[in-house]
Design a protein around this motif. Structure first.
Motif, PDB file in Angstrom:
ATOM      1  N   LEU A 121       0.840  -1.187   0.000  1.00 14.88           N
ATOM      2  CA  LEU A 121       0.000   0.000   0.000  1.00 14.88           C
ATOM      3  C   LEU A 121       0.875   1.237   0.000  1.00 14.88           C
ATOM      4  O   LEU A 121       1.909   1.275   0.669  1.00 14.88           O
ATOM      5  CB  LEU A 121      -0.909   0.013   1.241  1.00 14.88           C
ATOM      6  N   SER A 122       0.468   2.248  -0.738  1.00  7.33           N
ATOM      7  CA  SER A 122       1.238   3.487  -0.785  1.00  7.33           C
ATOM      8  C   SER A 122       1.071   4.264   0.514  1.00  7.33           C
ATOM      9  O   SER A 122       0.199   3.963   1.339  1.00  7.33           O
ATOM     10  CB  SER A 122       0.753   4.350  -1.958  1.00  7.33           C
ATOM     11  N   ALA A 123       1.919   5.272   0.710  1.00  6.84           N
ATOM     12  CA  ALA A 123       1.835   6.102   1.914  1.00  6.84           C
ATOM     13  C   ALA A 123       0.468   6.759   2.018  1.00  6.84           C
ATOM     14  O   ALA A 123      -0.118   6.853   3.100  1.00  6.84           O
ATOM     15  CB  ALA A 123       2.927   7.159   1.888  1.00  6.84           C
ATOM     16  N   ARG A 124      -0.051   7.192   0.890  1.00  6.47           N
ATOM     17  CA  ARG A 124      -1.351   7.857   0.880  1.00  6.47           C
ATOM     18  C   ARG A 124      -2.455   6.907   1.329  1.00  6.47           C
ATOM     19  O   ARG A 124      -3.349   7.272   2.102  1.00  6.47           O
ATOM     20  CB  ARG A 124      -1.645   8.383  -0.532  1.00  6.47           C
ATOM     21  N   THR A 125      -2.385   5.661   0.881  1.00  5.35           N
ATOM     22  CA  THR A 125      -3.394   4.671   1.259  1.00  5.35           C
ATOM     23  C   THR A 125      -3.252   4.280   2.724  1.00  5.35           C
ATOM     24  O   THR A 125      -4.248   4.152   3.453  1.00  5.35           O
ATOM     25  CB  THR A 125      -3.277   3.424   0.361  1.00  5.35           C
ATOM     26  N   LEU A 126      -2.013   4.075   3.167  1.00  4.58           N
ATOM     27  CA  LEU A 126      -1.780   3.736   4.582  1.00  4.58           C
ATOM     28  C   LEU A 126      -2.310   4.836   5.491  1.00  4.58           C
ATOM     29  O   LEU A 126      -2.941   4.569   6.521  1.00  4.58           O
ATOM     30  CB  LEU A 126      -0.289   3.533   4.827  1.00  4.58           C
ATOM     31  N   ARG A 127      -2.046   6.084   5.101  1.00  8.59           N
ATOM     32  CA  ARG A 127      -2.536   7.207   5.916  1.00  8.59           C
ATOM     33  C   ARG A 127      -4.063   7.251   5.909  1.00  8.59           C
ATOM     34  O   ARG A 127      -4.684   7.473   6.948  1.00  8.59           O
ATOM     35  CB  ARG A 127      -1.971   8.514   5.368  1.00  8.59           C
ATOM     36  N   ALA A 128      -4.652   7.030   4.755  1.00  4.26           N
ATOM     37  CA  ALA A 128      -6.120   7.059   4.676  1.00  4.26           C
ATOM     38  C   ALA A 128      -6.727   5.983   5.571  1.00  4.26           C
ATOM     39  O   ALA A 128      -7.716   6.224   6.269  1.00  4.26           O
ATOM     40  CB  ALA A 128      -6.562   6.868   3.227  1.00  4.26           C
ATOM     41  N   LEU A 129      -6.115   4.797   5.588  1.00  4.35           N
ATOM     42  CA  LEU A 129      -6.609   3.728   6.456  1.00  4.35           C
ATOM     43  C   LEU A 129      -6.417   4.077   7.927  1.00  4.35           C
ATOM     44  O   LEU A 129      -7.307   3.855   8.756  1.00  4.35           O
ATOM     45  CB  LEU A 129      -5.878   2.417   6.142  1.00  4.35           C
ATOM     46  N   TYR A 130      -5.243   4.620   8.261  1.00  6.94           N
ATOM     47  CA  TYR A 130      -4.952   4.928   9.661  1.00  6.94           C
ATOM     48  C   TYR A 130      -5.898   5.983  10.204  1.00  6.94           C
ATOM     49  O   TYR A 130      -6.312   5.931  11.369  1.00  6.94           O
ATOM     50  CB  TYR A 130      -3.505   5.408   9.793  1.00  6.94           C
ATOM     51  N   ASN A 131      -6.261   6.918   9.378  1.00  2.99           N
ATOM     52  CA  ASN A 131      -7.116   8.018   9.828  1.00  2.99           C
ATOM     53  C   ASN A 131      -8.600   7.714   9.683  1.00  2.99           C
ATOM     54  O   ASN A 131      -9.433   8.583   9.935  1.00  2.99           O
ATOM     55  CB  ASN A 131      -6.761   9.297   9.057  1.00  2.99           C
ATOM     56  N   THR A 132      -8.938   6.498   9.269  1.00  2.00           N
ATOM     57  CA  THR A 132     -10.340   6.172   9.032  1.00  2.00           C
ATOM     58  C   THR A 132     -10.814   5.039   9.936  1.00  2.00           C
ATOM     59  O   THR A 132     -11.862   4.442   9.701  1.00  2.00           O
ATOM     60  CB  THR A 132     -10.538   5.751   7.546  1.00  2.00           C
ATOM     61  N   ARG A 133     -10.049   4.739  10.977  1.00  2.00           N
ATOM     62  CA  ARG A 133     -10.389   3.571  11.793  1.00  2.00           C
ATOM     63  C   ARG A 133     -11.726   3.727  12.509  1.00  2.00           C
ATOM     64  O   ARG A 133     -12.423   2.733  12.742  1.00  2.00           O
ATOM     65  CB  ARG A 133      -9.266   3.307  12.795  1.00  2.00           C
ATOM     66  N   SER A 134     -12.094   4.959  12.845  1.00  2.00           N
ATOM     67  CA  SER A 134     -13.360   5.146  13.568  1.00  2.00           C
ATOM     68  C   SER A 134     -14.570   4.787  12.717  1.00  2.00           C
ATOM     69  O   SER A 134     -15.657   4.520  13.239  1.00  2.00           O
ATOM     70  CB  SER A 134     -13.478   6.611  14.032  1.00  2.00           C
ATOM     71  N   ILE A 135     -14.397   4.764  11.390  1.00  2.00           N
ATOM     72  CA  ILE A 135     -15.513   4.409  10.500  1.00  2.00           C
ATOM     73  C   ILE A 135     -15.858   2.933  10.631  1.00  2.00           C
ATOM     74  O   ILE A 135     -17.003   2.522  10.417  1.00  2.00           O
ATOM     75  CB  ILE A 135     -15.153   4.773   9.045  1.00  2.00           C
ATOM     76  N   MET A 136     -14.868   2.117  10.998  1.00  2.00           N
ATOM     77  CA  MET A 136     -15.090   0.668  11.070  1.00  2.00           C
ATOM     78  C   MET A 136     -15.750   0.326  12.408  1.00  2.00           C
ATOM     79  O   MET A 136     -15.135  -0.224  13.316  1.00  2.00           O
ATOM     80  CB  MET A 136     -13.753  -0.068  10.892  1.00  2.00           C
ATOM     81  N   ASN A 137     -17.023   0.654  12.513  1.00  2.00           N
ATOM     82  CA  ASN A 137     -17.795   0.467  13.745  1.00  2.00           C
ATOM     83  C   ASN A 137     -18.755  -0.712  13.584  1.00  2.00           C
ATOM     84  O   ASN A 137     -18.668  -1.492  12.639  1.00  2.00           O
ATOM     85  CB  ASN A 137     -18.536   1.753  14.093  1.00  2.00           C
ATOM     86  N   ALA A 138     -19.703  -0.808  14.503  1.00  2.00           N
ATOM     87  CA  ALA A 138     -20.656  -1.926  14.468  1.00  2.00           C
ATOM     88  C   ALA A 138     -21.457  -1.927  13.168  1.00  2.00           C
ATOM     89  O   ALA A 138     -21.724  -2.988  12.594  1.00  2.00           O
ATOM     90  CB  ALA A 138     -21.576  -1.855  15.676  1.00  2.00           C
ATOM     91  N   GLY A 139     -21.849  -0.750  12.709  1.00  2.00           N
ATOM     92  CA  GLY A 139     -22.598  -0.663  11.457  1.00  2.00           C
ATOM     93  C   GLY A 139     -21.769  -1.145  10.281  1.00  2.00           C
ATOM     94  O   GLY A 139     -22.282  -1.824   9.378  1.00  2.00           O
ATOM     95  N   ASN A 150      -4.060  -7.074   9.474  1.00  2.00           N
ATOM     96  CA  ASN A 150      -3.731  -6.971  10.893  1.00  2.00           C
ATOM     97  C   ASN A 150      -2.771  -5.818  11.156  1.00  2.00           C
ATOM     98  O   ASN A 150      -2.927  -5.065  12.126  1.00  2.00           O
ATOM     99  CB  ASN A 150      -3.118  -8.286  11.381  1.00  2.00           C
ATOM    100  N   GLN A 151      -1.787  -5.642  10.280  1.00  2.00           N
ATOM    101  CA  GLN A 151      -0.820  -4.550  10.455  1.00  2.00           C
ATOM    102  C   GLN A 151      -1.486  -3.182  10.395  1.00  2.00           C
ATOM    103  O   GLN A 151      -1.064  -2.250  11.080  1.00  2.00           O
ATOM    104  CB  GLN A 151       0.264  -4.646   9.375  1.00  2.00           C
ATOM    105  N   THR A 152      -2.521  -3.062   9.584  1.00  2.00           N
ATOM    106  CA  THR A 152      -3.211  -1.779   9.439  1.00  2.00           C
ATOM    107  C   THR A 152      -4.421  -1.657  10.370  1.00  2.00           C
ATOM    108  O   THR A 152      -5.183  -0.698  10.270  1.00  2.00           O
ATOM    109  CB  THR A 152      -3.682  -1.601   7.984  1.00  2.00           C
ATOM    110  N   SER A 153      -4.593  -2.646  11.282  1.00  2.00           N
ATOM    111  CA  SER A 153      -5.674  -2.662  12.273  1.00  2.00           C
ATOM    112  C   SER A 153      -7.053  -2.865  11.667  1.00  2.00           C
ATOM    113  O   SER A 153      -8.061  -2.740  12.373  1.00  2.00           O
ATOM    114  CB  SER A 153      -5.672  -1.368  13.110  1.00  2.00           C
ATOM    115  N   VAL A 154      -7.125  -3.190  10.378  1.00  2.00           N
ATOM    116  CA  VAL A 154      -8.427  -3.403   9.750  1.00  2.00           C
ATOM    117  C   VAL A 154      -9.028  -4.737  10.179  1.00  2.00           C
ATOM    118  O   VAL A 154     -10.240  -4.840  10.409  1.00  2.00           O
ATOM    119  CB  VAL A 154      -8.306  -3.330   8.212  1.00  2.00           C
ATOM    120  N   LEU A 155      -8.199  -5.761  10.329  1.00  2.00           N
ATOM    121  CA  LEU A 155      -8.720  -7.081  10.676  1.00  2.00           C
ATOM    122  C   LEU A 155      -9.416  -7.047  12.032  1.00  2.00           C
ATOM    123  O   LEU A 155     -10.524  -7.567  12.186  1.00  2.00           O
ATOM    124  CB  LEU A 155      -7.583  -8.108  10.685  1.00  2.00           C
ATOM    125  N   GLY A 156      -8.775  -6.442  13.022  1.00  2.00           N
ATOM    126  CA  GLY A 156      -9.397  -6.364  14.343  1.00  2.00           C
ATOM    127  C   GLY A 156     -10.596  -5.444  14.393  1.00  2.00           C
ATOM    128  O   GLY A 156     -11.506  -5.639  15.204  1.00  2.00           O
TER     129      GLY A 156
END
Length: 878
Positions: free
Chosen positions: A382-400, A429-435
């Motif tokens: 993943l590029s730096a831009r994509t990694l940053r977008a994922l890191y800053n979007t973790r709150s979106i991955m909620n129950a909904g 897992n490294q990008t915290s998306v799995l958890g």
């Protein structure tokens, strides 16, 4: 010429400075010693320690009387203006280029006197003495020196010479070359720590995700002129405000852990070793407590380590994002953007989001990122831009987000792809998306396991098992476990095994039976993700039974038809058996490099083959099996030109259980060496390389004695062999001779591969002599235990119960491993005249799980049973 002794006034002054420095340092550290997990003020404390040291150094510098052109410069960590309690005080004595330090020059004497008085005053300095020219030359040759000088800070002396040094260094510094050198250095450092922040004894400074990774970002940014602090990096667009907050919070936590490590150990100790984890955890006010339901105790160290791992994981992510951004600033490549679809581009093999707010606008694109990573040829990250977008979007991955049908369908697609599953899951897992998506997985991220068996955290173990399963389906790994790869080649739905691997330990640490709890979790998962009922039933079976096959293979008598029949009934059919076999091998391999060996592999393969026969409709028939093995053994004997029917005297003394417990090759080997010794008083010891492909087989045939097994165990322990398996038989008397012991041992030694022939000769001679001499059994030694066993001891367990037929007894023993343990157990059994028929010795990392099939008159008395169990517990605990 003798150096002049220091004057009494100089000695008194050094003592005064030493006491002043010690008192001031202790006063500052008093606040650090206080309990609490708040990181507020840690950087302020480290700066005050640095300033306090500066004050003492300036006083010593003034006393030394250096010429006007010299300077005292702080470098390295001390140069940053932060000093940990027991870190070295790194200083550079900077001298003019024309300085003379040879012979008995006055300047040389001053330098030596200054360094000596620093130590006398309690300063643990790391010193170098160089001119400006020397510094420039050394920095050009060694990137470590260049890095140390990058953070140089004037403490005392000439400002002009310090300014000249900085000017020369700035001119010589090549930001691009420095960036390349430091990133390569980081990779080498990460390799040293196996590229994981999840080591059980991590170095909070040097390990991946440690403080050094953050320092490296500031070094390369500073060299590139992009900023000297996190706030400057944010102002220059290299980091977002959110990332800076995360960096500062995690940096403060790692700094507090490191400072407490120094304080508690009383030395410069940056490793969270087992011995110190509990003390550091208690300094954070963590306390041991019962987990949910009070069924599983939770250590104080476990809470600390989980917090550490989460911080290290965040640092690893942020380090990657910022280094990629700095690299792009230093190398503004105009990489062509190849469209993958309307949301993503391929940027030099990296997935690039089409816009920074893509994930906020289209949350479905989050999981799509990893599906594209699997399915698009040529992508490697993943590029730096994509990694940053994922890191800053973790709150979106909620129950909904987790309930969204589209996301569930995408996640199922990721699991069912024919390739890329391991890389995709690790990246998630490294990008915290799995958890974030699989909430039950989030609970075991950074979860330690104190069973002396697993060497990985639970999440890393799960991903390791997933990798192992995946390798069974890859032709390039078929040489590793050919039987597993052959079975996998005929398997139609690999994703069933992937899901089972993902969930098999997912309930660890919650209390209760993690297999049962994992069944509940995976049942919900399958229902939510539309897994067909038949497949879901198999997945749930695998999660619930993932420990069963290894337990039976390593602890029960596989020659007993009833054991095999019972296991076959539990498994039900060949499909379930094959799936369980593949998962079991992958699971054991994923616990620790020390746990798997060829002998364990053979036991599992034997259990698989025996069970497959039963499931194929072949009823267990001990008589037919014995006759088949005898015929095969006779064919082997014929190849060695053995005399006709020479085997008969030996075989006539052996019962059915002997032939059931040994394969045809072993039976033939025994007959070749023992046939001519039946009925004699000769002790026969023979050894050969194990047919299992690892270790050595040792055959012992000798007149039976009550303490024989203990005597043999004592020899192996003393000779440095580990016993993996023992088959113990008592042959019937022959023409008036006494009963004979016919025992076969499977042993391993670290030096066996290199010295096979010498060790075979040694065992055959020395073990024979040990048995023949029949000396009294020596007392067991106090075997040394590892640091890990000392830090995480397990309560010894002894279980003695009759087998299902009530004719023999099963003795199960569990304890921390140590040298001489098996010998100690054997001595207790010999003392009570217990007959040993079968021993299965299972070493799981630094824990042993041994099972013995025994009989003896004392076992019929309840009082004697209690005495045996009590003595064994005392032996295991000593």
């Amino acid at each position: 010429m003798l150096s002049a002794l220091p004057s009494p006034s100089a000695v008194a002054e050094s003592a005064r400075l030493r006491e002043q420095y010690r008192a001031g340092k202790n006063a500052l550290l008093a606040s650090l010693a206080g309990s609490g997990s708040s990181t507020r003020g840690i950087h302020s404390l480290l700066r005050r320690l640095s300033r306090h040291t500066d004050t003492t150094l300036r006083q010593l510098w003034q006393r030394a009387g250096f010429p006007a052109g010299c300077a005292l410069v702080a470098v390295g960590g001390f140069g940053r203006g932060e000093l940990f309690p027991h870190s070295d005080v790194d200083v550079l004595l900077l001298l003019p280029d024309d300085s003379q330090l040879d012979g008995n020059s006055p300047l040389k004497g001053k330098v030596e006197s200054f360094i000596g008085t620093c130590w006398d005053s309690g300063l643990e300095i790391g010193s170098s003495v160089r001119t400006v020219r020397d510094c420039a030359e050394e920095a050009a040759k060694d990137v470590t020196v260049q890095t140390s000088l990058l953070e140089a800070r004037l403490v005392a002396g000439s400002k002009n010479i310090f300014t000249a040094l900085i000017a020369q260094l700035d001119v010589a510094l090549d930001p691009q070359a420095f960036f390349v050198a430091k990133t390569l250095e980081m990779r080498q450092r990460h390799n040293k720590f196996e590229n994981t922040p999840y080591a059980l004894e991590p170095n909070c400074k040097e390990s991946p995700g440690g403080l050094r990774d953050l320092q490296l970002v500031l070094w390369v940014a500073r060299a590139a002129g992009l900023g000297k602090s996190w706030d400057e990096l944010a102002r220059n667009g290299l980091a977002t405000a959110f990332e800076v907050r995360q960096i500062k919070a995690n940096e403060a936590l790692l700094s507090l852990i490191r400072a407490r490590l120094h304080l508690i150990s009383g030395r410069r100790e940056d490793r969270l070793v087992f011995d110190l984890q509990t003390a550091v955890a208690e300094s954070f006010s963590y306390a041991a407590q019962a987990d949910d339901g009070g069924k599983l105790p939770r250590r104080a160290s476990e809470a600390l380590m989980k917090r550490y791992y989460w911080a290290a994981k965040a640092v690893t992510q942020l380090n990657q994002i910022l280094l990629l951004n700095i690299d792009e600033r230093l190398n503004p490549h105009n990489w062509p953007l190849r469209p993958i679809n309307e949301r993503f581009f391929d940027k030099a093999g990296m997935i690039e989001v089409a816009s920074d707010d893509l994930y906020q606008r289209e949350p479905h694109a989050i999981l799509e990122t990893f599906l594209l990573f699997q399915t698009t040829p040529g992508l490697k990250g993943l590029s730096a831009r994509t990694l940053r977008a994922l890191y800053n979007t973790r709150s979106i991955m909620n129950a909904g987000f987790r309930r969204d049908p589209v996301n569930r369908a995408t996640f199922r697609q990721i699991l069912q792809q024919p390739t890329g599953i391991t890389h995709a899951m690790r990246l998630m897992n490294q990008t915290s998306v799995l958890g974030r998506y699989l909430w039950v997985f989030r609970k075991i991220v950074g979860q330690m396991q104190h069973d002396l068996f697993h060497v990985y955290t639970v999440d890393q173990h799960i991903l390791m098992v997933l990798r192992n399963v995946r390798r069974f389906f890859m032709a390039e790994h078929a040489h590793e476990y050919p039987s597993c790869s052959q079975l996998a080649a005929g398997w139609d739905k690999p994703w069933i095994l992937y899901i089972a691997a993902l969930f098999h330990d997912i309930a660890k640490g919650r209390g209760g039976d993690h297999s049962e709890l994992g069944c509940l979790d995976v049942r919900v998962f399958c229902r939510q993700h539309g897994i067909p009922a038949e497949d879901a039933k198999l997945i749930e079976f695998l999660v619930g039974e993932h420990l069963t096959m290894s337990r039976i293979a390593q602890k029960e008598d596989l020659s007993d038809p009833e054991v095999i029949a019972a296991f076959a009934g539990r498994v039900g059919n060949e499909r379930y058996l094959t799936a369980l076999y593949l998962l079991t091998v992958a699971d054991i391999r994923g616990t620790s490099p020390k746990v798997w060996n060829a002998w364990k592999g053979k036991l599992l393969e034997d259990l698989y083959r025996y069970t497959l026969r039963v499931l194929g409709g072949r009823a267990p028939d001990a008589g037919a099996e014995v006759e088949a093995r005898k015929r095969e053994a006779l064919a082997m004997l014929a190849l060695h030109a053995e005399p006709f029917e020479a085997h008969k005297p030996l075989w006539g003394t052996l019962d059915v259980s002997y032939f059931m417990r040994h394969e045809a090759g072993d039976i033939a080997w025994h007959a070749r060496h023992l046939s001519r010794h039946v009925g004699t008083a000769t002790c026969v010891v023979r050894a050969r390389r194990s047919a299992a492909g690892e270790g050595m087989q040792v055959l012992v045939y000798t007149p039976d004695a009550p303490d024989l097994f203990a005597r043999i165990c004592g020899y192996f322990e003393e000779a440095g062999f580990s016993i993996l398996d023992a088959k113990v038989h008592t042959a019937k008397p022959y023409k008036g001779s006494p009963g004979y012991a016919l025992d076969t041992f499977q042993v391993v030694s670290p030096t066996l591969a290199d010295h096979y022939r010498e060790l075979v000769a040694m065992v055959e001679a020395d073990l024979d002599r040990t048995i023949e001499e029949n000396n009294p059994l020596p007392p067991p030694g106090k075997g040394r235990v590892s640091r890990r066993v000392k830090s995480f001891p397990i309560a010894p367990r002894v279980d003695l119960r009759p087998d299902e037929k009530g004719q023999r007894w099963l003795l199960s023993v569990s304890a921390s491993d140590r040298v001489g343990l098996l010998y100690s157990i054997a001595r207790v059994l010999a003392h009570h005249r217990i007959n040993l028929q079968l021993a299965k010795v299972t070493t799981l990392g630094e824990r042993v799980e041994d099972t013995f099939l025994i009989d003896g008159p004392e076992l019929q008395q309840n009082k004697a049973q209690i005495a045996i169990e009590t003595e064994l517990l005392e032996t295991l605990a000593s």
